[in-house]
Design a protein around this motif. Structure first.
Motif, PDB file in Angstrom:
ATOM      1  N   PRO A 145       0.830  -1.202   0.000  1.00 44.08           N
ATOM      2  CA  PRO A 145       0.000   0.000   0.000  1.00 44.08           C
ATOM      3  C   PRO A 145       0.867   1.255   0.000  1.00 44.08           C
ATOM      4  O   PRO A 145       1.888   1.310   0.667  1.00 44.08           O
ATOM      5  N   ASN A 171      -7.734   4.472   3.505  1.00 42.15           N
ATOM      6  CA  ASN A 171      -6.985   5.026   2.383  1.00 42.15           C
ATOM      7  C   ASN A 171      -5.575   5.445   2.767  1.00 42.15           C
ATOM      8  O   ASN A 171      -4.831   5.951   1.929  1.00 42.15           O
ATOM      9  N   ALA A 172      -5.221   5.271   4.047  1.00 45.61           N
ATOM     10  CA  ALA A 172      -3.907   5.723   4.509  1.00 45.61           C
ATOM     11  C   ALA A 172      -3.491   4.941   5.746  1.00 45.61           C
ATOM     12  O   ALA A 172      -4.335   4.418   6.483  1.00 45.61           O
ATOM     13  N   ASN A 229      -9.017  12.257   7.970  1.00 41.23           N
ATOM     14  CA  ASN A 229      -8.953  12.552   6.536  1.00 41.23           C
ATOM     15  C   ASN A 229      -7.486  12.564   6.125  1.00 41.23           C
ATOM     16  O   ASN A 229      -6.724  13.385   6.640  1.00 41.23           O
ATOM     17  N   PRO A 230      -7.051  11.684   5.234  1.00 39.80           N
ATOM     18  CA  PRO A 230      -7.843  10.688   4.507  1.00 39.80           C
ATOM     19  C   PRO A 230      -8.401   9.603   5.420  1.00 39.80           C
ATOM     20  O   PRO A 230      -7.970   9.454   6.547  1.00 39.80           O
ATOM     21  N   TRP A 231      -9.360   8.877   4.914  1.00 39.84           N
ATOM     22  CA  TRP A 231      -9.999   7.839   5.685  1.00 39.84           C
ATOM     23  C   TRP A 231      -8.984   6.771   6.113  1.00 39.84           C
ATOM     24  O   TRP A 231      -7.989   6.544   5.426  1.00 39.84           O
ATOM     25  N   ARG A 249      -3.404   0.157   8.161  1.00 39.95           N
ATOM     26  CA  ARG A 249      -4.371   0.670   7.202  1.00 39.95           C
ATOM     27  C   ARG A 249      -5.541  -0.289   7.211  1.00 39.95           C
ATOM     28  O   ARG A 249      -5.383  -1.504   7.044  1.00 39.95           O
ATOM     29  N   ASP A 294     -14.814   6.869   8.066  1.00 44.34           N
ATOM     30  CA  ASP A 294     -14.014   8.079   8.239  1.00 44.34           C
ATOM     31  C   ASP A 294     -13.573   8.308   9.679  1.00 44.34           C
ATOM     32  O   ASP A 294     -13.115   9.386  10.015  1.00 44.34           O
TER      33      ASP A 294
END
Length: 464
Positions: free
Chosen positions: A51, A233-234, A228-230, A148, A191
């Motif tokens: 990732p 996604n990170a 943010n980012p969710w 993640r 989120d």
């Protein structure tokens, strides 16, 4: 003739050279086979692409001042000396998956936990879970885990601590809580991350003291953080700092929440606990998958690091003031009599505790040593609650008491190491008062006296 002899000699040399190359290849192949057979065999999986991590995400922003690294796992391979893979149907919170060892592997320096709708063991879904029970455990410390999450309806990612009577697969019943959640991310809330303590209002420990679930004695506290980012996604570094009187949670080094015990109905767990890393499917909180769910899903763990306090964790300092005596649960035995410090079970304030033979797991003989700063601690019995050991305000031979904590000097104690695992228990006030027994009689009252250097004022802290 000469040319013929020369040709025959050249062929012989070539043959020996070929044989030597074959022998070297055989030895190299054998060495590789032996090397890989020494490593734990993992189920064959296609290597997943690592990732992506931005430069900012790769930097750990935690300050390690005051903490010493105890162990870490970077998941370059699956280390079975740290972890056990679970093979069982999931039973917590009504989850819907079968937990399979095949759903956990390492790839590109990450632990990969797969959840899928492939069906196994009578369950429609499969998931993965590893635990450090009986391998890597801790009582107080700091844990950082970089993860993640898998995000889809019905997924439930978690990194958490659970105490040893629970197996991390089935409901604990009367053995739960405590539980410390470093992070939880569920698919229907893609989120946000949850960081929570599950504990008891009754005393430092689970609710098993009365043989039933916590009920109204259950206490939960924590924080939800929108990210943010969710989280799917990170990578984020989720952290917990667990100390004798408080718990703190961080995300990427930023403090998110602090839980502090008050000694009345807010208690920090003090049991030995182990680490769980998992992603499950379904359950009463995450909810069931639906038409929006997509499979398979992958949870990635980049690394985990476990620290202890640089000064030993929960200790009151060094030297002769009991710096090697950690905070926690103890039975406290008198060296001369062999009897144990025992609170009066009447719950009455200003009564005098006793020395008594060891009973049948009495809460009145279980004491909690709690650091209160300045090299001092308070001593509280498991029962009655909201009481602590309190010296008499007068010097000389006097009865001591149990009373509600008021931050008085008479309620602050230090453990003076006298050798052989024995301690004098001395009050902050009066300055010359030390805990003692007047005789060796069972059920005799506990006293205080000036230091006499005898065995009646020496005590052994037996950790429980």
């Amino acid at each position: 003739m000469f040319c013929g002899q020369g040709t025959s000699l050249l062929n012989s040399q070539q043959k020996r050279l070929i044989d030597m190359k074959r022998f070297k290849f055989f030895i190299l192949s054998l060495a590789l086979i032996l090397f890989f057979s020494a490593c734990e065999k993992e189920e064959s999986h296609d290597l997943l692409p690592a990732p992506e991590q931005s430069e900012e995400q790769q930097v750990e922003s935690r300050n390690t001042n005051g903490w010493t690294l105890k162990w870490e796992d970077n998941f370059d391979f699956f280390n079975s000396s740290n972890w056990t893979k679970i093979d069982a149907p999931g039973g917590i919170n009504g989850e819907l998956s079968y937990i399979r060892p095949n759903n956990v592997w390492t790839s590109n320096g990450n632990l990969v936990i797969m959840t899928n709708n492939d069906g196994y063991g009578g369950r429609a879904y499969t998931s993965g879970k590893i635990i450090s029970k009986n391998k890597k455990e801790l009582k107080y410390g700091r844990v950082d885990v970089r993860m993640r999450a898998a995000i889809t309806q019905g997924s439930h990612n978690a990194a958490w601590l659970l105490h040893k009577p629970c197996d991390g697969v089935n409901p604990c019943g009367s053995d739960w809580p405590p539980e410390l959640d470093i992070m939880e991310v569920i698919g229907r809330e893609p989120d946000r991350a949850h960081q929570t303590i599950h504990t008891s209002k009754v005393y430092r420990g689970g609710c098993e003291w009365n043989g039933s679930n916590c009920g109204s004695n259950y206490y939960q506290d924590g924080e939800t953080t929108w990210l943010n980012p969710w989280p799917g996604n990170a990578f984020y570094t989720y952290s917990i700092e667990w100390e004798p009187t408080q718990v703190k949670w961080y995300i990427n080094g930023s403090l998110k929440h602090t839980f502090t015990q008050n000694g009345v109905d807010r208690w920090v767990p003090d049991e030995l606990m182990y680490i769980i890393l998992d992603c499950t499917v379904g359950g009463s909180w995450a909810g069931s998958p639906d038409g929006s769910s997509s499979w398979p899903q992958y949870t990635y763990v980049d690394w985990i690091k476990v620290y202890e306090k640089s000064n030993g964790g929960g200790n009151n300092g060094g030297g002769n003031n009991g710096g090697n005596l950690s905070d926690g649960n103890y039975r406290i035995k008198n060296v001369a009599s062999g009897h144990y410090l025992t609170a009066d079970g009447s719950n009455t304030e200003w009564v005098t505790p006793y020395q008594a033979s060891l009973g049948n797991n009495w809460g009145s003989q279980k004491w909690v040593k709690i650091d209160i700063g300045g090299g001092f601690f308070k001593l509280e019995p498991h029962w009655p609650t909201n009481r602590c050991l309190t010296a008499n305000n007068n010097s000389g031979i006097q009865n001591v008491f149990q009373a509600a904590y008021q931050n008085w000097g008479t309620q602050k104690w230090k453990a003076v190491d006298v050798g052989n695992g024995q301690y004098r228990i001395e009050a902050s006030w009066p300055s010359n008062a030390t805990l003692t027994t007047p005789n060796n009689n069972n059920w005799s009252s506990i006293k205080q006296n000036s230091v006499q250097n005898n065995n009646q004022e020496k005590w052994i802290f037996e950790s429980i």
